[in-house]
Write a protein that holds these residues in place. Sequence first.
Motif, PDB file in Angstrom:
ATOM      1  N   PRO A 147       0.804  -1.233   0.000  1.00 57.56           N
ATOM      2  CA  PRO A 147       0.000   0.000   0.000  1.00 57.56           C
ATOM      3  C   PRO A 147       0.834   1.279   0.000  1.00 57.56           C
ATOM      4  CG  PRO A 147      -0.884  -1.573   1.579  1.00 57.56           C
ATOM      5  CD  PRO A 147       0.443  -2.108   1.131  1.00 57.56           C
ATOM      6  N   TYR A 148       2.123   1.154   0.240  1.00 55.99           N
ATOM      7  CA  TYR A 148       2.994   2.333   0.319  1.00 55.99           C
ATOM      8  C   TYR A 148       3.818   2.519  -0.958  1.00 55.99           C
ATOM      9  CZ  TYR A 148       1.915   2.110   5.302  1.00 55.99           C
ATOM     10  OH  TYR A 148       1.261   2.086   6.518  1.00 55.99           O
ATOM     11  N   GLU A 149       3.492   1.790  -2.026  1.00 49.73           N
ATOM     12  CA  GLU A 149       4.327   1.814  -3.219  1.00 49.73           C
ATOM     13  C   GLU A 149       4.226   3.115  -4.002  1.00 49.73           C
ATOM     14  OE1 GLU A 149       3.105  -1.368  -5.756  1.00 49.73           O
ATOM     15  OE2 GLU A 149       1.082  -0.556  -6.076  1.00 49.73           O
ATOM     16  N   CYS A 150       3.227   3.945  -3.712  1.00 47.58           N
ATOM     17  CA  CYS A 150       3.066   5.222  -4.409  1.00 47.58           C
ATOM     18  C   CYS A 150       2.260   6.158  -3.528  1.00 47.58           C
ATOM     19  CB  CYS A 150       2.363   5.028  -5.748  1.00 47.58           C
ATOM     20  SG  CYS A 150       0.639   4.481  -5.600  1.00 47.58           S
ATOM     21  N   ASP A 151       2.187   7.419  -3.954  1.00 47.36           N
ATOM     22  CA  ASP A 151       1.257   8.350  -3.313  1.00 47.36           C
ATOM     23  C   ASP A 151       0.071   8.541  -4.259  1.00 47.36           C
ATOM     24  OD1 ASP A 151       2.336  10.002  -5.261  1.00 47.36           O
ATOM     25  OD2 ASP A 151       3.363  11.332  -3.863  1.00 47.36           O
ATOM     26  N   GLY A 152      -0.534   9.734  -4.278  1.00 45.00           N
ATOM     27  CA  GLY A 152      -1.686   9.966  -5.134  1.00 45.00           C
ATOM     28  C   GLY A 152      -1.358   9.932  -6.619  1.00 45.00           C
ATOM     29  N   LEU A 153      -0.082   9.982  -6.975  1.00 41.25           N
ATOM     30  CA  LEU A 153       0.335   9.854  -8.375  1.00 41.25           C
ATOM     31  C   LEU A 153       0.676   8.386  -8.604  1.00 41.25           C
ATOM     32  CD1 LEU A 153       0.992  11.288 -11.058  1.00 41.25           C
ATOM     33  CD2 LEU A 153       3.315  11.598 -10.212  1.00 41.25           C
ATOM     34  N   SER A 154      -0.320   7.602  -8.941  1.00 36.60           N
ATOM     35  CA  SER A 154      -0.158   6.149  -8.992  1.00 36.60           C
ATOM     36  C   SER A 154       0.517   5.650 -10.265  1.00 36.60           C
ATOM     37  CB  SER A 154      -1.521   5.467  -8.834  1.00 36.60           C
ATOM     38  OG  SER A 154      -2.410   5.888  -9.857  1.00 36.60           O
ATOM     39  N   ILE A 164      15.771   7.676   3.508  1.00 38.20           N
ATOM     40  CA  ILE A 164      14.502   7.787   4.221  1.00 38.20           C
ATOM     41  C   ILE A 164      13.548   8.641   3.386  1.00 38.20           C
ATOM     42  CG2 ILE A 164      13.321   8.659   6.280  1.00 38.20           C
ATOM     43  CD1 ILE A 164      15.907   8.361   7.810  1.00 38.20           C
ATOM     44  N   VAL A 165      12.353   8.127   3.154  1.00 37.14           N
ATOM     45  CA  VAL A 165      11.292   8.907   2.534  1.00 37.14           C
ATOM     46  C   VAL A 165      10.186   9.065   3.571  1.00 37.14           C
ATOM     47  CG1 VAL A 165       9.572   9.043   0.692  1.00 37.14           C
ATOM     48  CG2 VAL A 165      11.835   8.078   0.213  1.00 37.14           C
ATOM     49  N   ALA A 166      10.002  10.290   4.066  1.00 33.75           N
ATOM     50  CA  ALA A 166       8.938  10.552   5.035  1.00 33.75           C
ATOM     51  C   ALA A 166       7.596  10.598   4.308  1.00 33.75           C
ATOM     52  CB  ALA A 166       9.194  11.856   5.772  1.00 33.75           C
ATOM     53  N   ARG A 167       6.567  10.039   4.925  1.00 35.84           N
ATOM     54  CA  ARG A 167       5.249   9.957   4.293  1.00 35.84           C
ATOM     55  C   ARG A 167       4.165  10.319   5.298  1.00 35.84           C
ATOM     56  NH1 ARG A 167       2.499   6.270   0.237  1.00 35.84           N
ATOM     57  NH2 ARG A 167       0.383   5.973   1.003  1.00 35.84           N
ATOM     58  N   GLY A 168       3.227  11.157   4.850  1.00 35.52           N
ATOM     59  CA  GLY A 168       2.091  11.498   5.684  1.00 35.52           C
ATOM     60  C   GLY A 168       0.894  10.646   5.308  1.00 35.52           C
ATOM     61  N   ALA A 178       6.218  11.173  -2.265  1.00 36.57           N
ATOM     62  CA  ALA A 178       6.389  10.083  -1.303  1.00 36.57           C
ATOM     63  C   ALA A 178       6.665   8.754  -1.999  1.00 36.57           C
ATOM     64  CB  ALA A 178       5.148   9.964  -0.417  1.00 36.57           C
ATOM     65  N   LEU A 179       7.073   8.801  -3.275  1.00 37.49           N
ATOM     66  CA  LEU A 179       7.457   7.581  -3.977  1.00 37.49           C
ATOM     67  C   LEU A 179       8.636   6.949  -3.243  1.00 37.49           C
ATOM     68  CD1 LEU A 179       6.966   5.914  -6.662  1.00 37.49           C
ATOM     69  CD2 LEU A 179       8.893   7.233  -7.606  1.00 37.49           C
ATOM     70  N   GLY A 200       4.006  20.463  -5.421  1.00 31.20           N
ATOM     71  CA  GLY A 200       5.418  20.140  -5.323  1.00 31.20           C
ATOM     72  C   GLY A 200       5.982  19.589  -6.616  1.00 31.20           C
ATOM     73  N   VAL A 201       7.302  19.419  -6.627  1.00 27.69           N
ATOM     74  CA  VAL A 201       8.003  18.884  -7.796  1.00 27.69           C
ATOM     75  C   VAL A 201       8.059  17.365  -7.722  1.00 27.69           C
ATOM     76  CG1 VAL A 201      10.216  18.817  -9.022  1.00 27.69           C
ATOM     77  CG2 VAL A 201       9.386  20.971  -8.051  1.00 27.69           C
ATOM     78  N   GLY A 202       8.504  16.862  -6.568  1.00 29.15           N
ATOM     79  CA  GLY A 202       8.569  15.426  -6.342  1.00 29.15           C
ATOM     80  C   GLY A 202       9.315  14.687  -7.433  1.00 29.15           C
ATOM     81  N   HIS A 203       8.747  13.581  -7.872  1.00 27.30           N
ATOM     82  CA  HIS A 203       9.307  12.803  -8.981  1.00 27.30           C
ATOM     83  C   HIS A 203       8.752  13.287 -10.314  1.00 27.30           C
ATOM     84  CE1 HIS A 203      10.623   9.235 -11.230  1.00 27.30           C
ATOM     85  NE2 HIS A 203       9.400   9.179 -11.736  1.00 27.30           N
ATOM     86  N   GLU A 204       7.515  13.757 -10.294  1.00 27.79           N
ATOM     87  CA  GLU A 204       6.774  14.073 -11.521  1.00 27.79           C
ATOM     88  C   GLU A 204       7.410  15.182 -12.352  1.00 27.79           C
ATOM     89  OE1 GLU A 204       2.404  15.971 -12.651  1.00 27.79           O
ATOM     90  OE2 GLU A 204       3.387  16.346 -10.742  1.00 27.79           O
ATOM     91  N   LYS A 205       7.784  16.292 -11.712  1.00 23.25           N
ATOM     92  CA  LYS A 205       8.190  17.483 -12.470  1.00 23.25           C
ATOM     93  C   LYS A 205       9.699  17.735 -12.446  1.00 23.25           C
ATOM     94  CE  LYS A 205       3.919  19.899 -11.164  1.00 23.25           C
ATOM     95  NZ  LYS A 205       3.639  19.259  -9.862  1.00 23.25           N
ATOM     96  N   ILE A 206      10.452  16.752 -12.033  1.00 22.89           N
ATOM     97  CA  ILE A 206      11.887  16.986 -11.854  1.00 22.89           C
ATOM     98  C   ILE A 206      12.568  17.371 -13.174  1.00 22.89           C
ATOM     99  CG2 ILE A 206      12.536  14.548 -12.121  1.00 22.89           C
ATOM    100  CD1 ILE A 206      14.556  15.093  -9.791  1.00 22.89           C
ATOM    101  N   ASP A 207      12.096  16.825 -14.290  1.00 20.31           N
ATOM    102  CA  ASP A 207      12.700  17.193 -15.576  1.00 20.31           C
ATOM    103  C   ASP A 207      12.384  18.638 -15.946  1.00 20.31           C
ATOM    104  OD1 ASP A 207      13.697  14.657 -15.756  1.00 20.31           O
ATOM    105  OD2 ASP A 207      12.181  13.927 -17.168  1.00 20.31           O
ATOM    106  N   GLN A 208      11.190  19.119 -15.568  1.00 18.29           N
ATOM    107  CA  GLN A 208      10.823  20.502 -15.897  1.00 18.29           C
ATOM    108  C   GLN A 208      11.593  21.518 -15.054  1.00 18.29           C
ATOM    109  OE1 GLN A 208       8.221  17.982 -16.162  1.00 18.29           O
ATOM    110  NE2 GLN A 208       9.006  18.266 -18.237  1.00 18.29           N
TER     111      GLN A 208
END
Length: 489
Positions: free
Chosen positions: A33-40, A72-76, A85-86, A422-430
């Motif tokens: 259940p922790y394999e992704c956040d809202g960006l599945s 460490i990846v902190a997750r709420g 939170a990937l 946030g940028v997270g994993h999704e927007k890192i290239d931008q």
Amino acid sequence: MSLDTNTRNNLLFQIGEILPEEYLLTSEEDIKPYECDGLSAYQKLPVAVVLPETIEQVQRIAKICSQLKVPIVARGAGTGLSGGALPHEGGIILGLSRFNKIEQIDTDNLTATVQPGVRNLAITEAARPFGLYYAPDPSSQIACSIGGNVAENAGGVHCLKYGLTIHNVQQVTIVTIDGELVTLGSQTLDTPGYDLLALITGSEGMLGIIVEIVVKLLPKPHAVKVLMASFKKVEDAGNAVANIIAEGVIPAGLEMMDKPAIHAAEAFAKANYPLDAEAILLCELDGSEQQLAEQIETVSETLRNANADDIVIADSADEQARLWAGRKSAFPAVGRISPDYYCMDGTIPRKQIAYVLKRISELSEECGLRVANVFHAGDGNLHPLILYDANKEGELEKTEKFGADILTLCVEVGGTITGEHGVGHEKIDQMCVQFSPQELTQFFAVKNAFDPDALLNPGKAVPTLHRCAELGGMHVHNGQLPHPEIPRF
């Protein structure tokens, strides 16, 4: 990169000495259940999930990971939409869901002291008996945690007038990667020295682990009115946003939805939205009765001048709640009309809304993917929802390209690639589009000061200069990067 067996066993043994067995999850069934956040769209499995319930436990876990060089990846609550939170395949997820206590409501100083796992809406619920509330209200406020709000500098409907998370937080306590406890900000309205509180807000878990927050509370306004204006042209609605602000009126909230979003929300929430409109604006005004009367007159005239087709004024709390229910449920509502959707998050100057929406429509036609637009119009914070089907080969990649084009467009008109997700994993290239090599190097210098081994949420938010070069986001001439004296990370 995964952990070697000896390090993994050592890590789990040491953490097992700190936490009860049920607070340390290692089986695939438990950590799935922790394999992704809202960006599945992006998924990874961590080595383990740890669920501490005291600050001391967090400190000891951080020290262990620092010594063993384990990420460490902190997750709420896991409601984030940028992959922040990937998990890291060679690290742990540090879940903060057990930090869910509201420690104090201070009515004298109008603050609340809360743990990071407290839900956003729970703060207002606890403050309501005292006639107070917490202003930032993301659409996910019923579920999202305040620690994640601080990490991403979350926004919400009422941030136009009352500010983002950064404007509503007074003090944050973090655990560093070395296990030290550090308090940033203060209980007073100002604090000496550098403004490190602003630095930690929006830092996406890369500088420290948030374990306590002092947020500001506001008195409930005397009176509230909500206007809904419908338009036959999306561009007219976009122009109306800037015109309202230009008249000197700062609404508590000013939201916009286009036709696809209107239809999805109406089918889901029965908000009584006009289905023949190409766009609607929801405008909330608050203050004294006299202030409201003046503002309603000004805003109504401005909307009519912007070619509003119809204007509805909701006086009662029930009518207002119904109108907002559609907006608040727009994201899940859109999920009912498409197998998948990709929620973008960019910010632009208000005066550019009409132009940017037109270009998004053109880009949509070019790539053959539908878009539903629902966003914080007063802030210029866009949330285009790109509709696609992940089961169709190549469609996710086409969607990602479309999303990247939207973010590049935001930068071109003087905006930024993120507003609150946030940028997270999704927007890192931008980030390579948004910032220069020198700026990115300074970001790494800040990261290095807090986390020299890059163990806190590694690979997120700030791209390496090498990555930017590979993506073509940095000019390379004759095989040489610019400014060769700058360290490459």
